[in-house]
Design a protein around this motif. Structure first.
Motif, PDB file in Angstrom:
ATOM      1  N   LEU A  25      -3.383   8.102 -16.447  1.00  0.00           N
ATOM      2  CA  LEU A  25      -3.220   6.283 -16.449  1.00  0.00           C
ATOM      3  C   LEU A  25      -3.224   5.651 -15.628  1.00  0.00           C
ATOM      4  O   LEU A  25      -3.250   4.654 -14.301  1.00  0.00           O
ATOM      5  CB  LEU A  25      -3.244   5.768 -17.435  1.00  0.00           C
ATOM      6  N   ASP A  26      -1.174   6.119 -14.572  1.00  0.00           N
ATOM      7  CA  ASP A  26      -0.875   5.600 -13.540  1.00  0.00           C
ATOM      8  C   ASP A  26      -1.195   5.561 -12.286  1.00  0.00           C
ATOM      9  O   ASP A  26      -1.008   4.815 -11.328  1.00  0.00           O
ATOM     10  CB  ASP A  26       0.764   6.375 -13.844  1.00  0.00           C
ATOM     11  N   ARG A  27      -2.295   6.906 -12.257  1.00  0.00           N
ATOM     12  CA  ARG A  27      -2.705   7.040 -10.714  1.00  0.00           C
ATOM     13  C   ARG A  27      -4.125   6.545 -10.949  1.00  0.00           C
ATOM     14  O   ARG A  27      -3.767   5.868  -9.931  1.00  0.00           O
ATOM     15  CB  ARG A  27      -2.760   8.336 -10.833  1.00  0.00           C
ATOM     16  N   ILE A  28      -5.242   6.204 -12.221  1.00  0.00           N
ATOM     17  CA  ILE A  28      -5.817   5.256 -11.284  1.00  0.00           C
ATOM     18  C   ILE A  28      -5.479   4.156 -11.702  1.00  0.00           C
ATOM     19  O   ILE A  28      -6.390   3.143 -10.881  1.00  0.00           O
ATOM     20  CB  ILE A  28      -6.566   5.501 -13.359  1.00  0.00           C
ATOM     21  N   LEU A  29      -4.627   3.200 -12.176  1.00  0.00           N
ATOM     22  CA  LEU A  29      -4.169   2.105 -12.015  1.00  0.00           C
ATOM     23  C   LEU A  29      -3.624   1.424 -10.509  1.00  0.00           C
ATOM     24  O   LEU A  29      -3.709   0.623 -10.044  1.00  0.00           O
ATOM     25  CB  LEU A  29      -2.904   1.646 -13.424  1.00  0.00           C
ATOM     26  N   ALA A  30      -2.781   2.741  -9.810  1.00  0.00           N
ATOM     27  CA  ALA A  30      -2.162   2.741  -8.637  1.00  0.00           C
ATOM     28  C   ALA A  30      -3.685   2.921  -7.872  1.00  0.00           C
ATOM     29  O   ALA A  30      -3.251   1.941  -7.005  1.00  0.00           O
ATOM     30  CB  ALA A  30      -1.796   4.260  -8.296  1.00  0.00           C
ATOM     31  N   LEU A  31      -4.701   3.807  -7.891  1.00  0.00           N
ATOM     32  CA  LEU A  31      -6.459   3.509  -7.347  1.00  0.00           C
ATOM     33  C   LEU A  31      -6.593   2.125  -7.366  1.00  0.00           C
ATOM     34  O   LEU A  31      -6.680   1.745  -5.988  1.00  0.00           O
ATOM     35  CB  LEU A  31      -6.851   4.229  -7.343  1.00  0.00           C
ATOM     36  N   ASP A  32      -6.637   1.882  -8.182  1.00  0.00           N
ATOM     37  CA  ASP A  32      -7.545   0.569  -8.779  1.00  0.00           C
ATOM     38  C   ASP A  32      -6.912  -0.490  -8.240  1.00  0.00           C
ATOM     39  O   ASP A  32      -6.932  -1.304  -7.453  1.00  0.00           O
ATOM     40  CB  ASP A  32      -7.286  -0.214  -9.815  1.00  0.00           C
ATOM     41  N   THR A  33      -5.193  -0.663  -7.542  1.00  0.00           N
ATOM     42  CA  THR A  33      -4.589  -1.927  -7.388  1.00  0.00           C
ATOM     43  C   THR A  33      -4.479  -1.179  -5.710  1.00  0.00           C
ATOM     44  O   THR A  33      -4.411  -2.439  -4.950  1.00  0.00           O
ATOM     45  CB  THR A  33      -3.270  -1.376  -7.863  1.00  0.00           C
ATOM     46  N   MET A  34      -4.743  -0.213  -5.183  1.00  0.00           N
ATOM     47  CA  MET A  34      -4.991   0.172  -4.125  1.00  0.00           C
ATOM     48  C   MET A  34      -6.559  -0.296  -3.034  1.00  0.00           C
ATOM     49  O   MET A  34      -6.140  -1.229  -1.827  1.00  0.00           O
ATOM     50  CB  MET A  34      -4.862   1.897  -3.885  1.00  0.00           C
ATOM     51  N   THR A  35      -7.173  -0.156  -4.513  1.00  0.00           N
ATOM     52  CA  THR A  35      -8.108  -1.357  -3.710  1.00  0.00           C
ATOM     53  C   THR A  35      -8.287  -2.701  -3.999  1.00  0.00           C
ATOM     54  O   THR A  35      -8.907  -3.475  -2.599  1.00  0.00           O
ATOM     55  CB  THR A  35      -9.768  -1.050  -4.692  1.00  0.00           C
ATOM     56  N   VAL A  36      -7.591  -3.493  -4.580  1.00  0.00           N
ATOM     57  CA  VAL A  36      -7.066  -4.248  -4.377  1.00  0.00           C
ATOM     58  C   VAL A  36      -6.449  -4.818  -3.037  1.00  0.00           C
ATOM     59  O   VAL A  36      -6.640  -5.806  -2.886  1.00  0.00           O
ATOM     60  CB  VAL A  36      -6.651  -5.479  -5.653  1.00  0.00           C
ATOM     61  N   ASN A  37      -5.243  -4.113  -3.156  1.00  0.00           N
ATOM     62  CA  ASN A  37      -4.675  -4.395  -1.682  1.00  0.00           C
ATOM     63  C   ASN A  37      -5.504  -4.358  -0.134  1.00  0.00           C
ATOM     64  O   ASN A  37      -5.288  -4.595   0.509  1.00  0.00           O
ATOM     65  CB  ASN A  37      -3.720  -3.632  -1.341  1.00  0.00           C
TER      66      ASN A  37
ATOM     67  N   LEU B 112       1.229  -0.925   0.019  1.00  0.00           N
ATOM     68  CA  LEU B 112       0.046   0.633  -0.136  1.00  0.00           C
ATOM     69  C   LEU B 112       1.031   1.191   0.168  1.00  0.00           C
ATOM     70  O   LEU B 112       0.098   2.380  -0.612  1.00  0.00           O
ATOM     71  CB  LEU B 112      -0.667  -0.074   0.982  1.00  0.00           C
ATOM     72  N   LEU B 113       1.545   1.191   0.906  1.00  0.00           N
ATOM     73  CA  LEU B 113       2.613   2.319   0.999  1.00  0.00           C
ATOM     74  C   LEU B 113       3.297   2.830  -0.973  1.00  0.00           C
ATOM     75  O   LEU B 113       3.992   3.706  -1.086  1.00  0.00           O
ATOM     76  CB  LEU B 113       3.622   1.975   1.880  1.00  0.00           C
ATOM     77  N   PHE B 114       3.902   1.462  -1.253  1.00  0.00           N
ATOM     78  CA  PHE B 114       4.437   1.551  -3.020  1.00  0.00           C
ATOM     79  C   PHE B 114       3.168   1.995  -3.685  1.00  0.00           C
ATOM     80  O   PHE B 114       3.356   2.461  -4.667  1.00  0.00           O
ATOM     81  CB  PHE B 114       5.072   0.726  -3.537  1.00  0.00           C
ATOM     82  N   ASN B 115       2.290   1.635  -3.197  1.00  0.00           N
ATOM     83  CA  ASN B 115       1.060   1.825  -4.061  1.00  0.00           C
ATOM     84  C   ASN B 115       0.822   3.926  -3.895  1.00  0.00           C
ATOM     85  O   ASN B 115       0.296   4.415  -5.000  1.00  0.00           O
ATOM     86  CB  ASN B 115      -0.853   1.742  -4.247  1.00  0.00           C
ATOM     87  N   VAL B 116       0.684   4.114  -2.517  1.00  0.00           N
ATOM     88  CA  VAL B 116       0.579   5.377  -2.860  1.00  0.00           C
ATOM     89  C   VAL B 116       1.792   6.036  -3.238  1.00  0.00           C
ATOM     90  O   VAL B 116       1.171   7.714  -3.945  1.00  0.00           O
ATOM     91  CB  VAL B 116       0.700   5.559  -1.102  1.00  0.00           C
ATOM     92  N   TYR B 117       3.297   6.284  -3.307  1.00  0.00           N
ATOM     93  CA  TYR B 117       4.774   6.850  -3.868  1.00  0.00           C
ATOM     94  C   TYR B 117       3.613   7.036  -5.691  1.00  0.00           C
ATOM     95  O   TYR B 117       3.503   7.496  -5.690  1.00  0.00           O
ATOM     96  CB  TYR B 117       5.738   5.495  -3.645  1.00  0.00           C
ATOM     97  N   ARG B 118       3.661   5.818  -6.491  1.00  0.00           N
ATOM     98  CA  ARG B 118       2.615   5.322  -7.512  1.00  0.00           C
ATOM     99  C   ARG B 118       1.736   6.555  -7.436  1.00  0.00           C
ATOM    100  O   ARG B 118       1.891   6.974  -8.828  1.00  0.00           O
ATOM    101  CB  ARG B 118       2.808   4.649  -8.242  1.00  0.00           C
ATOM    102  N   LEU B 119       1.121   7.044  -6.432  1.00  0.00           N
ATOM    103  CA  LEU B 119      -0.606   7.225  -6.795  1.00  0.00           C
ATOM    104  C   LEU B 119       0.528   9.155  -6.904  1.00  0.00           C
ATOM    105  O   LEU B 119       0.086  10.081  -7.208  1.00  0.00           O
ATOM    106  CB  LEU B 119      -1.076   7.675  -5.852  1.00  0.00           C
ATOM    107  N   VAL B 120       0.992   9.692  -5.507  1.00  0.00           N
ATOM    108  CA  VAL B 120       1.826  10.817  -5.936  1.00  0.00           C
ATOM    109  C   VAL B 120       2.972  10.923  -6.885  1.00  0.00           C
ATOM    110  O   VAL B 120       2.566  12.403  -7.549  1.00  0.00           O
ATOM    111  CB  VAL B 120       2.373  10.422  -4.354  1.00  0.00           C
ATOM    112  N   ALA B 121       3.708   9.955  -7.569  1.00  0.00           N
ATOM    113  CA  ALA B 121       4.940  10.236  -8.111  1.00  0.00           C
ATOM    114  C   ALA B 121       4.011   9.903  -9.359  1.00  0.00           C
ATOM    115  O   ALA B 121       4.553   9.911 -10.973  1.00  0.00           O
ATOM    116  CB  ALA B 121       5.957   9.667  -7.692  1.00  0.00           C
ATOM    117  N   GLY B 122       3.076   9.415 -10.004  1.00  0.00           N
ATOM    118  CA  GLY B 122       3.219   9.070 -11.369  1.00  0.00           C
ATOM    119  C   GLY B 122       2.926  10.254 -12.603  1.00  0.00           C
ATOM    120  O   GLY B 122       2.500  10.965 -12.347  1.00  0.00           O
ATOM    121  N   PRO B 123       3.509   9.053 -13.184  1.00  0.00           N
ATOM    122  CA  PRO B 123       3.572  10.560 -14.159  1.00  0.00           C
ATOM    123  C   PRO B 123       2.456  11.096 -14.978  1.00  0.00           C
ATOM    124  O   PRO B 123       2.078  11.853 -15.651  1.00  0.00           O
ATOM    125  CB  PRO B 123       4.705  10.264 -15.704  1.00  0.00           C
ATOM    126  N   ASP B 124       1.360   9.988 -14.877  1.00  0.00           N
ATOM    127  CA  ASP B 124       0.564  10.406 -16.223  1.00  0.00           C
ATOM    128  C   ASP B 124      -0.838   9.845 -15.352  1.00  0.00           C
ATOM    129  O   ASP B 124      -0.790   8.883 -14.177  1.00  0.00           O
ATOM    130  CB  ASP B 124       0.342   9.388 -17.373  1.00  0.00           C
TER     131      ASP B 124
END
Length: 89
Positions: A31-43, A17-29
């Motif tokens: 779509l990366d942020r949406i994918l991070a939110l979806d992965t956070m939901t699964v986690n 979940l911490l790695f997902n938060v990093y991708r959510l904040v530092a995502g360049p696009d």
């Protein structure tokens, strides 16, 4: 034995979940942020299920099911908004 496995699983899921938060904040696009939110939901669903096993409380499984349904709907809504510009046609 199951308590140790649950504790290790909670730690690993928390780390993911911490790695997902990093991708959510530092995502360049977006779509990366949406994918991070979806992965956070699964986690988060996995975390709820492991906590339910740890405390032996079956009511958490219903919460995980509801969270899965809401997570799926939000992911579909975000993607539809990005593709078409509106959610409701």
């Amino acid at each position: 034995m199951i308590t140790l496995a649950c504790q290790i699983a909670i730690g690993v899921i928390g780390l993911s979940l911490l790695f997902n938060v990093y991708r959510l904040v530092a995502g360049p696009d977006v779509l990366d942020r949406i994918l991070a939110l979806d992965t956070m939901t699964v986690n988060a669903i996995a975390l709820i299920v492991v906590v339910a096993m740890f405390f032996e409380a079956p009511v958490y499984f219903e919460a995980a099911l509801l969270f899965a349904m809401v997570g799926f709907l939000t992911t579909v809504s975000f993607c539809k908004y990005l593709l078409r510009g509106n959610v409701i046609e």
